[in-house]
Design a protein around this motif. Sequence first.
Motif, short mmCIF file in Angstrom:
data_model
loop_
_atom_site.label_atom_id
_atom_site.label_comp_id
_atom_site.label_asym_id
_atom_site.label_seq_id
_atom_site.Cartn_x
_atom_site.Cartn_y
_atom_site.Cartn_z
N THR A 1 0.82 5.55 6.54
CA THR A 1 0.04 6.39 5.63
C THR A 1 -1.35 6.63 6.23
OG1 THR A 1 -0.67 4.44 4.36
CG2 THR A 1 1.26 5.63 3.57
N TYR A 2 -1.94 7.75 5.85
CA TYR A 2 -3.21 8.18 6.44
C TYR A 2 -4.10 8.81 5.38
CZ TYR A 2 -0.25 7.71 10.52
OH TYR A 2 0.62 7.22 11.45
N ALA A 3 -5.39 8.80 5.66
CA ALA A 3 -6.36 9.47 4.80
C ALA A 3 -7.40 10.14 5.68
CB ALA A 3 -7.03 8.47 3.86
N ALA A 4 -8.01 11.18 5.14
CA ALA A 4 -9.11 11.85 5.83
C ALA A 4 -10.09 12.37 4.80
CB ALA A 4 -8.60 12.99 6.70
N TYR A 5 -11.37 12.17 5.06
CA TYR A 5 -12.42 12.75 4.24
C TYR A 5 -13.01 13.89 5.06
CZ TYR A 5 -16.79 13.33 1.65
OH TYR A 5 -17.84 13.85 0.94
N PHE B 1 0.84 -1.19 0.00
CA PHE B 1 0.00 0.00 0.00
C PHE B 1 0.88 1.24 0.00
CE2 PHE B 1 -2.24 3.52 1.74
CZ PHE B 1 -3.49 3.43 1.19
N THR B 2 1.91 1.22 0.83
CA THR B 2 2.82 2.35 0.89
C THR B 2 3.47 2.58 -0.45
OG1 THR B 2 3.24 1.87 3.20
CG2 THR B 2 4.82 3.29 2.09
N THR B 3 3.84 1.53 -1.13
CA THR B 3 4.46 1.66 -2.44
C THR B 3 3.49 2.28 -3.44
OG1 THR B 3 5.83 -0.27 -2.00
CG2 THR B 3 5.60 0.41 -4.30
N GLU C 1 1.85 8.81 14.62
CA GLU C 1 1.87 7.35 14.54
C GLU C 1 1.43 6.70 15.84
OE1 GLU C 1 5.02 6.37 11.01
OE2 GLU C 1 5.73 6.17 13.07
N ALA C 2 1.72 7.34 16.96
CA ALA C 2 1.37 6.77 18.26
C ALA C 2 -0.13 6.80 18.52
CB ALA C 2 2.10 7.50 19.37
N ASN C 3 -0.84 7.79 17.92
CA ASN C 3 -2.28 7.92 18.20
C ASN C 3 -2.96 8.69 17.08
OD1 ASN C 3 -4.79 8.07 19.35
ND2 ASN C 3 -4.16 9.13 21.20
N PRO C 4 -3.16 8.08 15.90
CA PRO C 4 -3.74 8.79 14.77
C PRO C 4 -5.10 9.45 15.04
CG PRO C 4 -2.81 6.71 14.05
CD PRO C 4 -2.76 6.70 15.55
N PRO C 5 -6.02 8.81 15.79
CA PRO C 5 -7.32 9.45 16.01
C PRO C 5 -7.24 10.74 16.82
CG PRO C 5 -7.45 7.09 16.46
CD PRO C 5 -6.00 7.43 16.34
N MET C 6 -6.07 11.02 17.39
CA MET C 6 -5.89 12.25 18.15
C MET C 6 -5.66 13.46 17.24
SD MET C 6 -5.67 13.75 21.12
CE MET C 6 -5.53 12.40 22.30
N PHE C 7 -5.63 13.25 15.91
CA PHE C 7 -5.29 14.34 15.00
C PHE C 7 -6.36 14.49 13.91
CE2 PHE C 7 -1.42 12.98 16.99
CZ PHE C 7 -0.74 14.16 17.24
N PHE C 8 -6.57 15.74 13.51
CA PHE C 8 -7.49 16.02 12.42
C PHE C 8 -6.86 17.02 11.46
CE2 PHE C 8 -8.63 19.24 15.62
CZ PHE C 8 -8.82 20.40 14.88
N TYR D 1 -1.82 11.40 3.43
CA TYR D 1 -0.52 11.71 4.02
C TYR D 1 0.34 10.45 4.11
CZ TYR D 1 -2.82 16.01 5.61
OH TYR D 1 -3.50 17.20 5.66
N GLY D 2 1.62 10.60 3.84
CA GLY D 2 2.59 9.54 4.05
C GLY D 2 3.70 10.04 4.96
#
Length: 209
Positions: free
Chosen positions: A56-60, A4-6, A178-185, A86-87
């Motif tokens: 890697t991350y995504a947000a809608y 996926f990262t690739t 990376e330690a806590n993705p749901p903590m960020f928007f 985001y990567g």
Amino acid sequence: MKSFTTVFAIALLPALISAAPAQNNNYQSDSRNTYQSDSRNTVSKATPTLFDFTSTYAAYATPDQVVNSNSTPTPGEPGAYGFFSYGINAPQEVICYNITVFISGNYSSAAKTSTHIHQGVKGRSGPPRLAFPNPTVTSPIDVFGRRVSIGCLTAPFTTGILVNGTDTGTNFSLSQIEANPPMFFTDVHTSKFLAGAIRGQLDLTGTVY
């Protein structure tokens, strides 16, 4: 999830290579796919070949997720939305971004740009930790308001927002995401929707750490 990262990296690579200036580390906004945030901001660019992401991350992002500084629901621009990818390479403190938003009006923020990652759980406000170049219109035929921003940032990070005299990006590490993705928007602010035109929580989509 290395594959996926690739894939994410390959998707970003052509745009980032075309955006890379030959001799300097600043983005300039024009029709040739280079980028600049605004007159108050110069954003450093990481080498566009650094695609060994550790996550890697995504947000809608949508207007109904916006809250004000008191964490009171404050709907953003009706009908607006955005896709944020985001990567992260945490050991090297590099974050690459691919942002597409459908909004109207002018950007406005007390920070040095109007496009951010904030630290805050869903439904709560929080300080910006990262400031990205604002998405720009990609073509005169984009009558629906599509704006795009693609590139990479590398530490040290700054936002232009001071709390007790210290920038809210100071000493911020991508390992905190990376330690806590749901903590960020992530969000975008405009002059008509100062609390945010759209907002979306980060969702972990891939990891190799």
